[in-house]
Write an enzyme that holds these catalytic residues in place. Structure first.
Site, mmCIF file in Angstrom:
data_model
loop_
_atom_site.group_PDB
_atom_site.id
_atom_site.type_symbol
_atom_site.label_atom_id
_atom_site.label_comp_id
_atom_site.label_asym_id
_atom_site.label_seq_id
_atom_site.Cartn_x
_atom_site.Cartn_y
_atom_site.Cartn_z
ATOM 1 N N ARG A 112 20.481 56.108 29.545
ATOM 2 C CA ARG A 112 21.534 55.813 30.370
ATOM 3 C C ARG A 112 22.858 56.278 30.094
ATOM 4 O O ARG A 112 23.286 56.033 28.910
ATOM 5 C CB ARG A 112 21.420 54.133 30.634
ATOM 6 N N PHE A 158 23.246 42.017 17.814
ATOM 7 C CA PHE A 158 23.471 42.998 16.535
ATOM 8 C C PHE A 158 24.373 42.275 15.639
ATOM 9 O O PHE A 158 24.166 42.023 14.668
ATOM 10 C CB PHE A 158 23.611 44.185 16.810
ATOM 11 N N ASP A 195 12.228 48.650 30.436
ATOM 12 C CA ASP A 195 13.467 48.927 29.537
ATOM 13 C C ASP A 195 13.855 50.496 29.723
ATOM 14 O O ASP A 195 13.104 51.378 29.313
ATOM 15 C CB ASP A 195 13.381 48.651 28.105
ATOM 16 N N TYR A 220 17.223 41.389 39.410
ATOM 17 C CA TYR A 220 18.924 41.909 39.120
ATOM 18 C C TYR A 220 18.707 43.393 39.667
ATOM 19 O O TYR A 220 19.848 43.325 40.501
ATOM 20 C CB TYR A 220 18.805 41.892 37.609
ATOM 21 N N ASP A 221 18.270 44.142 39.467
ATOM 22 C CA ASP A 221 18.084 45.584 40.126
ATOM 23 C C ASP A 221 18.044 45.691 41.467
ATOM 24 O O ASP A 221 18.882 46.114 41.975
ATOM 25 C CB ASP A 221 16.980 46.263 39.470
ATOM 26 N N GLU A 222 17.144 44.887 42.000
ATOM 27 C CA GLU A 222 17.066 44.920 43.564
ATOM 28 C C GLU A 222 17.864 44.045 44.153
ATOM 29 O O GLU A 222 18.406 44.190 45.160
ATOM 30 C CB GLU A 222 15.577 44.658 43.879
ATOM 31 N N GLY A 223 18.329 43.042 43.518
ATOM 32 C CA GLY A 223 19.052 41.964 43.749
ATOM 33 C C GLY A 223 20.666 42.672 43.963
ATOM 34 O O GLY A 223 21.222 42.652 45.087
HETATM 35 N N1 UDP Z 1 17.890 45.948 22.228
HETATM 36 C C1 UDP Z 1 17.306 45.823 20.921
HETATM 37 N N2 UDP Z 1 17.425 44.962 20.266
HETATM 38 C C2 UDP Z 1 18.226 43.730 20.497
HETATM 39 C C3 UDP Z 1 18.572 43.694 21.937
HETATM 40 C C4 UDP Z 1 18.469 44.760 22.807
HETATM 41 O O1 UDP Z 1 16.776 47.024 20.509
HETATM 42 O O2 UDP Z 1 18.349 42.813 19.697
HETATM 43 C C5 UDP Z 1 17.819 46.964 23.243
HETATM 44 C C6 UDP Z 1 16.946 46.907 24.446
HETATM 45 O O3 UDP Z 1 15.837 46.965 24.569
HETATM 46 C C7 UDP Z 1 17.664 47.810 25.393
HETATM 47 C C8 UDP Z 1 19.251 48.121 24.768
HETATM 48 O O4 UDP Z 1 19.038 47.509 23.423
HETATM 49 O O5 UDP Z 1 16.826 49.195 25.160
HETATM 50 C C9 UDP Z 1 20.081 47.561 25.599
HETATM 51 O O6 UDP Z 1 20.071 46.247 25.807
HETATM 52 P P1 UDP Z 1 20.884 45.190 26.563
HETATM 53 O O7 UDP Z 1 19.908 43.956 26.984
HETATM 54 O O8 UDP Z 1 22.084 44.839 25.917
HETATM 55 O O9 UDP Z 1 21.108 45.782 28.151
HETATM 56 P P2 UDP Z 1 20.511 46.563 28.973
HETATM 57 O O10 UDP Z 1 21.278 47.979 29.108
HETATM 58 O O11 UDP Z 1 18.803 46.810 28.516
HETATM 59 O O12 UDP Z 1 20.562 45.999 30.273
#
Ligand code: UDP
Length: 327
Positions: A285, A198, A281, A152-155
């Site tokens: 950000r 969540f 991860d 994804y990132d490099e894409g």
């Molecule tokens: N995350 C989490 N629990 C979950 C899903 C994601 O703690 O059930 C964390 C994940 O590790 C990341 C952040 O939430 O640090 C955002 O994840 P997401 O997949 O939404 O998007 P990303 O910004 O990583 O692409």
């Protein structure tokens, strides 16, 4: 506006199409339904100005003819097609690379043939695990080129390079938007991203899983705010200039804090459990959006409480048809 939207049946594409149609525009949507869903755009079929093509933008060499069957003129091509959640692109890494490489080539070609502006949906992921904070558009990023997120990132980085080159040689009038974490109705509850995960768990009375302790941060933008920005990028005069714009919320939130807010807005007792931190991860950000603020006269308007309330209402409807959930 007369637009072609690749990835139209996805979460963002469907909201964008809806907005354009509601303002009297026309949309031709293109989606291969790999991670998008036809339900997301079914209600749009009532608009005579909407047409939906089930095709992979990376495959047809006759994309211009396919689109031309439905519309004579296009002023904007939004290239949104790509798996976008970490779960989805881990499952479809090759399709992700191809959507962003060959798919972007075809989107450029489409825009060129229709003399349309091309807007490439890029991502905050081009910054990888950023070493600069907040991230401005000048930052070049810190990306693992062979890790599990690299498809994804490099894409997206390749797609950016392709669009920049096409603009530079005069093939297309283009802008790139780097979209930071966005949430709202029509995300798939099982797409693995933190907001739907969540909410799904909270509504089912299950513990919310904090990966790696939940101290990592993100900045969450409600989808309507993103759509406002996308429509502005499509309509402002570019006068031959090439813009790369961060679009996102500047309210940085830890994942642990997000869990508390989701439970509170859902009206359930907060329960959490620990889960392992996924490889690569990002730790922090948050965008610097000064450029978009200035150029588009835009900034997000919908706070996390209101955005989550709307999103939770949607997921409650999806799960329980509007009936009370477990508490
Ligand atoms: N995350 C989490 N629990 C979950 C899903 C994601 O703690 O059930 C964390 C994940 O590790 C990341 C952040 O939430 O640090 C955002 O994840 P997401 O997949 O939404 O998007 P990303 O910004 O990583 O692409």
């Amino acid at each position: 506006m007369k637009a072609a939207i690749t990835g139209c049946a996805g979460f963002i594409g469907s909201h964008l199409a809806e907005r354009i149609l509601a303002h009297g525009g026309s949309v031709v949507g293109i989606d291969n339904l790999l991670t998008g869903r036809s339900e997301n755009v079914r209600h749009l079929l009532d608009y005579p100005e909407f047409a939906s093509i089930t095709e992979d933008i990376a495959i047809p060499s006759n994309i211009v003819a396919l689109v031309g069957e439905h519309i004579e003129r296009i002023d904007t091509v939004f290239h949104l097609a790509s798996p976008a959640s970490p779960n989805d692109y881990a499952r479809y890494p090759l399709q992700t690379l191809v959507a962003n490489s060959r798919g972007t080539e075809h989107a450029i070609y489409l825009a060129n043939r229709f003399h349309a502006r091309l807007i490439l949906a890029s991502t905050s992921e081009v910054y990888g695990d950023p070493l600069e904070h907040p991230q401005t558009e000048e930052y070049w990023g810190n990306v693992n080129p062979v890790g599990p997120r690299s498809c994804y990132d490099e894409g997206k980085r390749y797609a950016e390079a392709l669009v920049a080159a096409a603009h530079r040689v005069g093939l297309v009038d283009a802008a790139i938007v780097r979209i930071f974490n966005t949430y709202g109705p029509r995300m798939r509850i099982d797409d693995g991203r933190v907001v739907p995960s969540f909410i799904g768990r909270a509504l089912r009375g299950e513990p919310l899983t904090l990966y790696g302790g939940g101290e990592q941060t993100r900045s969450f933008m409600y989808v309507d705010d993103l759509i406002d920005a996308l429509v502005r990028v499509a309509t402002i005069p570019l006068a031959g200039d090439f813009h790369v714009l961060n679009l996102g919320s500047t309210v940085e939130t830890s994942i642990r804090a997000l869990a508390t807010v989701v439970a509170s807005v859902a009206g359930v007792r907060l329960q959490v459990e620990d889960g392992p931190l996924p490889t690569d991860d990002p730790t922090r950000r948050c965008p610097d959006i000064s450029r978009a603020q200035m150029l588009l006269d835009w900034q997000p308007q919908i706070g996390i409480l209101e955005g989550l309330r709307r999103t939770i209402d949607y997921f409650r409807g999806e799960l329980y048809g509007g009936q009370a959930a477990a508490s």
